[in-house]
Design an enzyme around this catalytic site. Structure first.
Site, short mmCIF file in Angstrom:
data_model
loop_
_atom_site.label_atom_id
_atom_site.label_comp_id
_atom_site.label_asym_id
_atom_site.label_seq_id
_atom_site.Cartn_x
_atom_site.Cartn_y
_atom_site.Cartn_z
NE ARG A 146 8.94 13.11 16.08
CZ ARG A 146 9.38 14.36 16.18
NH1 ARG A 146 8.63 15.28 16.78
NH2 ARG A 146 10.56 14.71 15.69
CB THR A 148 20.07 18.83 14.24
OG1 THR A 148 19.97 19.38 15.56
CG2 THR A 148 18.72 18.22 13.88
CG ASP A 170 11.50 17.63 9.01
OD1 ASP A 170 12.03 18.74 8.83
OD2 ASP A 170 11.33 17.13 10.14
CD GLU A 192 15.03 21.37 20.14
OE1 GLU A 192 14.23 20.62 19.57
OE2 GLU A 192 15.40 22.45 19.65
CG ASN A 226 15.14 26.56 15.43
OD1 ASN A 226 15.50 27.22 14.46
ND2 ASN A 226 15.73 25.41 15.76
CE LYS A 240 -2.21 -7.28 -21.59
NZ LYS A 240 -1.77 -8.65 -21.44
CG ASN A 298 -19.42 -1.40 -33.21
OD1 ASN A 298 -19.55 -0.28 -32.75
ND2 ASN A 298 -20.05 -2.45 -32.72
CE1 TYR A 312 -0.74 -16.99 -19.86
CE2 TYR A 312 -2.50 -17.39 -18.28
CZ TYR A 312 -1.16 -17.44 -18.62
OH TYR A 312 -0.26 -17.95 -17.73
CB ALA A 331 -24.62 -12.49 -31.62
#
Ligand code: UD1
Ligand code: CA
Length: 470
Positions: free
Chosen positions: A21, A90, A117, A168, A183, A364, A390, A400, A436
């Site tokens: 399910r 079961t 479960d 059941e 149950n 990173k 800064n 890269y 800059a």
């Protein structure tokens, strides 16, 4: 009479079912709730009890289930896996469990059987079940619940109120369907009595399966005592069979986790919108604002403020840090750091104490020194930024070259001008400056200034162009 007498007790977890399910590639019992696979929540409840051992019946996805459990089980309790090759129900799963090599002797011990479960199950409830089982000296004790029974097996009692059998839902008639005691599939058995009862099961039912529930009738008919122990909180043993039940169970677990942290001194402005994995650690006076998602091995230090809308995975946050609208993974954020809004800290980022990471900044594999600032619109990857440096708005590390990643080093107190491109490998010395827009592809000595490409001025250019157009 062995009433009240100590008998060793073990547990069996039934985890072989496919969980059709769920409609998933992942075995049902591995679906996570608050970051921990469903099965592990059940195991966590079991290892809190004084058990001899745990036997886990695996089948569907056996290898993955076994491996996950071995990796994530946080206890030394002995565990044995047995494989149910074909999932015949079961009852069959319980029979397979009893073949575990660690079960020997006369079976004069008790066995808790639990499905994999039921992630909301608490150890106290299992302990109560075992206690009632022993006190009554029963052959079998069923944990039952009295609430909406939809989908569950119904517990049928005789006129005297004694447990007769379990039916059941798919096999039940109207009168049985009207019963609201269901149950939970959580039981305590005398092992020596269970084994022969299991041998008498037959799969003559709507699903063509061997039902463990049928041992109730078998035991009773052979003169043994079967009792039912209704659970105090009927929402606790709910079974998760589909995604809607998964979401509902996770919401309950999440609330439990949040309640626990609030009791330990963590502020949550809106606990209903605060998502903390079972594995996360929080220190007192941490504040979690709405939309905070903390996963994996995340740790948040005392007085830190997380959120709104921050998603941290395996991230360590120092004391008094402020981490707003931030996505971070495998990162260390130091004490008194301010971060965000809209920061992205990728694996291997270490943000030193009192540093500031501002908006639209990505890091990173980067060491950001104490008190350094990366305030706006930057990419800092494979880099080491010195203390107090800064990094001007728009600066990026060009790490890269199309083939390999290279490192950038910026010295202590250096001032990197807006929109600098640091072409790695490159090193800017302590106290050095870049102008800059400069493209820095050679090392800059300490205290030096690296200037880049100033724009040429072409006076009157616009007017000349307009003339040409006419
Ligand atoms: C079961 C009970 C039902 C109870 C409900 C409570 C039976 C026949 N029915 O129904 O009375 O109300 O639980 O949640 O027992 N499993 C195996 N091998 C198998 C079949 C199942 O290991 O061959 C495992 C599953 O992985 C699962 C557990 O047993 O963890 C229960 O199986 P499931 O199919 O979910 O049973 P339900 O139909 O929910
Ligand atoms: Ca179930």
């Amino acid at each position: 009479m062995s009433t009240g007498q100590y008998r060793p007790i073990s547990a069996v977890v039934l985890a072989a079912g496919e969980g059709t399910r769920m409609r998933s590639e992942t075995p049902k019992v591995l679906h996570p709730l608050c970051g921990r696979p469903m099965l592990l929540h059940v195991i966590d409840a079991l290892v809190a009890l004084p058990l001899e051992r745990i036997v886990v019946v695996v089948g569907h996805g056996a290898e993955r289930v076994t491996k996950t459990l071995q990796e994530q089980m946080a206890s030394e309790m002995p565990i044995e896996f047995v494989e149910q090759r074909v999932q015949r129900g079961t009852g069959d799963a319980a029979s397979v469990a009893l073949t575990a090599s660690s079960f020997d002797g006369d079976g004069e011990d008790d066995l808790l059987i639990v499905p994999a479960d039921t992630p909301l199950l608490r150890p106290e409830t299992l302990a109560t079940l075992a206690r009632e089982h022993r006190a009554a000296d029963a052959a079998a004790t069923l944990l039952t619940a009295i609430s909406d029974p939809a989908g569950y097996g119904r517990v049928v009692r005789d006129d005297a109120g004694r447990v007769s059998h379990v039916v059941e839902q798919v096999d039940a008639d109207d009168a049985e369907l009207a019963i609201n005691e269901w149950n939970t599939s959580i039981y305590c058995f005398r092992r020596g009595l269970l084994a022969p009862a299991l041998r008498r099961l037959s799969p003559e039912n709507a699903q063509g399966e061997y039902y463990l529930t049928d041992v109730v009738e078998v035991l009773r008919e052979t003169g043994h005592l079967v009792i039912a122990a209704p659970v105090a909180d009927p929402s606790e043993p709910v079974g998760v069979n589909d995604r809607a039940q998964l979401a509902a169970a996770e919401a309950v677990l999440r609330a439990r986790i949040n309640d626990r942290w609030m009791r330990e001194g963590v502020t949550m402005t809106d606990p209903a919108h605060t998502y903390v994995d079972a594995s996360v650690e929080l220190e007192p006076d941490a504040r979690l604002l709405p939309g905070t998602i903390l996963e994996g091995r995340t740790v948040v230090g005392a007085g830190a403020v997380i959120g709104p809308d921050s998603h941290l995975v395996d991230t360590i946050v120092g004391e008094r840090a402020a981490v707003r609208q931030t996505v971070a993974r495998e990162t260390e954020i130091g004490d008194d750091v301010t971060c965000g809004p809209f920061a992205h800290l990728r694996p291997g980022s270490h943000i030193g104490a009192r540093a500031h990471i501002g908006n639209f900044v990505e890091t990173k594999n980067a060491e950001i020194g104490e008190g350094a600032k990366v305030p706006h619109l930057s990419y800092v990857g494979d880099a080491e930024i010195g203390e107090g440096a800064n990094i001007g708005a728009g600066t990026i590390t060009a790490n890269y070259d199309g083939k390999e990643k290279h490192r950038t080093k910026v010295g202590k107190g250096a001032r990197i001008g807006s929109n600098t491109v640091l072409v790695a490998p490159v090193e800017v010395g302590d106290g050095a400056y870049t102008g800059a827009g400069s493209v820095v592809n050679r090392d800059v000595p300490p205290g030096a200034l690296a200037k880049g490409v100033p724009a040429e001025i072409d006076d009157g250019w616009a007017a000349r162009r307009d003339d040409e157009d006419e």
